[in-house]
Design a protein around this motif. Sequence first.
Motif, short mmCIF file in Angstrom:
data_model
loop_
_atom_site.label_atom_id
_atom_site.label_comp_id
_atom_site.label_asym_id
_atom_site.label_seq_id
_atom_site.Cartn_x
_atom_site.Cartn_y
_atom_site.Cartn_z
N ALA A 101 0.83 -1.21 0.00
CA ALA A 101 0.00 0.00 0.00
C ALA A 101 0.86 1.25 0.00
O ALA A 101 0.58 2.22 -0.72
CB ALA A 101 -0.93 -0.01 1.21
N SER A 102 1.93 1.25 0.78
CA SER A 102 2.83 2.40 0.83
C SER A 102 3.51 2.61 -0.52
O SER A 102 3.63 3.74 -0.99
CB SER A 102 3.90 2.21 1.91
N SER A 103 3.96 1.53 -1.12
CA SER A 103 4.63 1.63 -2.42
C SER A 103 3.71 2.20 -3.49
O SER A 103 4.12 3.07 -4.26
CB SER A 103 5.15 0.27 -2.87
N VAL A 104 2.50 1.71 -3.54
CA VAL A 104 1.55 2.19 -4.55
C VAL A 104 1.27 3.67 -4.35
O VAL A 104 1.30 4.47 -5.30
CB VAL A 104 0.25 1.36 -4.52
N LEU A 105 1.00 4.07 -3.11
CA LEU A 105 0.68 5.47 -2.86
C LEU A 105 1.87 6.40 -3.10
O LEU A 105 1.75 7.41 -3.78
CB LEU A 105 0.18 5.64 -1.42
N VAL A 106 3.03 6.04 -2.54
CA VAL A 106 4.20 6.91 -2.65
C VAL A 106 4.70 6.97 -4.08
O VAL A 106 4.92 8.06 -4.63
CB VAL A 106 5.31 6.44 -1.68
N LEU A 107 4.90 5.82 -4.72
CA LEU A 107 5.42 5.82 -6.09
C LEU A 107 4.41 6.40 -7.08
O LEU A 107 4.79 7.09 -8.03
CB LEU A 107 5.83 4.42 -6.51
N GLY A 108 3.11 6.16 -6.83
CA GLY A 108 2.10 6.75 -7.70
C GLY A 108 2.09 8.26 -7.60
O GLY A 108 2.09 8.96 -8.62
N HIS A 109 2.11 8.78 -6.39
CA HIS A 109 2.13 10.24 -6.21
C HIS A 109 3.41 10.84 -6.77
O HIS A 109 3.39 11.85 -7.47
CB HIS A 109 1.97 10.58 -4.73
N ALA A 110 4.53 10.22 -6.45
CA ALA A 110 5.83 10.76 -6.86
C ALA A 110 5.99 10.75 -8.38
O ALA A 110 6.62 11.64 -8.95
CB ALA A 110 6.97 9.98 -6.22
N SER A 111 5.44 9.77 -9.05
CA SER A 111 5.60 9.71 -10.50
C SER A 111 4.61 10.60 -11.24
O SER A 111 4.89 11.05 -12.34
CB SER A 111 5.48 8.27 -11.01
N LEU A 112 3.45 10.87 -10.65
CA LEU A 112 2.44 11.67 -11.34
C LEU A 112 2.58 13.18 -11.09
O LEU A 112 2.09 13.97 -11.88
CB LEU A 112 1.04 11.23 -10.92
N LEU A 113 3.24 13.57 -10.01
CA LEU A 113 3.35 14.99 -9.67
C LEU A 113 4.60 15.58 -10.31
O LEU A 113 5.72 15.12 -10.05
CB LEU A 113 3.40 15.17 -8.15
N GLU A 114 4.40 16.60 -11.14
CA GLU A 114 5.54 17.28 -11.77
C GLU A 114 6.31 18.05 -10.71
O GLU A 114 5.71 18.70 -9.87
CB GLU A 114 5.05 18.25 -12.84
N PRO A 115 7.63 17.99 -10.75
CA PRO A 115 8.41 18.79 -9.80
C PRO A 115 8.17 20.27 -10.05
O PRO A 115 7.95 20.71 -11.18
CB PRO A 115 9.86 18.42 -10.12
#
Length: 164
Positions: free
Chosen positions: A137-151
Amino acid sequence: MDLLLRATDTIKSLRETRLSGIRPPTEFFDYQRISRPADLNQATSRISYNTRYFSGNYGLIVALLGVYAVLTNPLLLISLAFLVLGFAAINKFAPEATQFGDHVVTQKHLYTGLFIIGIPMFWLAGPFSTFFWLIGASSVLVLGHASLLEPGVESEYASIQENV
């Protein structure tokens, strides 16, 4: 009283070190910066930057998921409480051996009894499934957010500062 002082000191140091790195929710949930990465390289660079930049927020998410996982598994909560409170009670109330009739009960005997009851109870609670659920659950949430949000714009300045 000493325990209360240590707890407040620990909370203060936690707030100063870990919680100071938490970004505001308006920045963390900025839906205008959400976009699909063009390729794997862009996704990797976003993940690399966002996991460093939002590390406090991601740590808080993992901690909240961990609390949720323990609270929704009552047997795990009971077995953890049994082991932790039993360990604390033995240390506090039975530091020396006690005589009961012909038998001498030492701390070693009490710890053995605690673990004979507590470890099977803990094992039946399914800590491994809870642990792997937490990782997934942590991996899906963190990696999903981190990959979809533009810096943000500050990411451009961060790369310049690293080169100087």
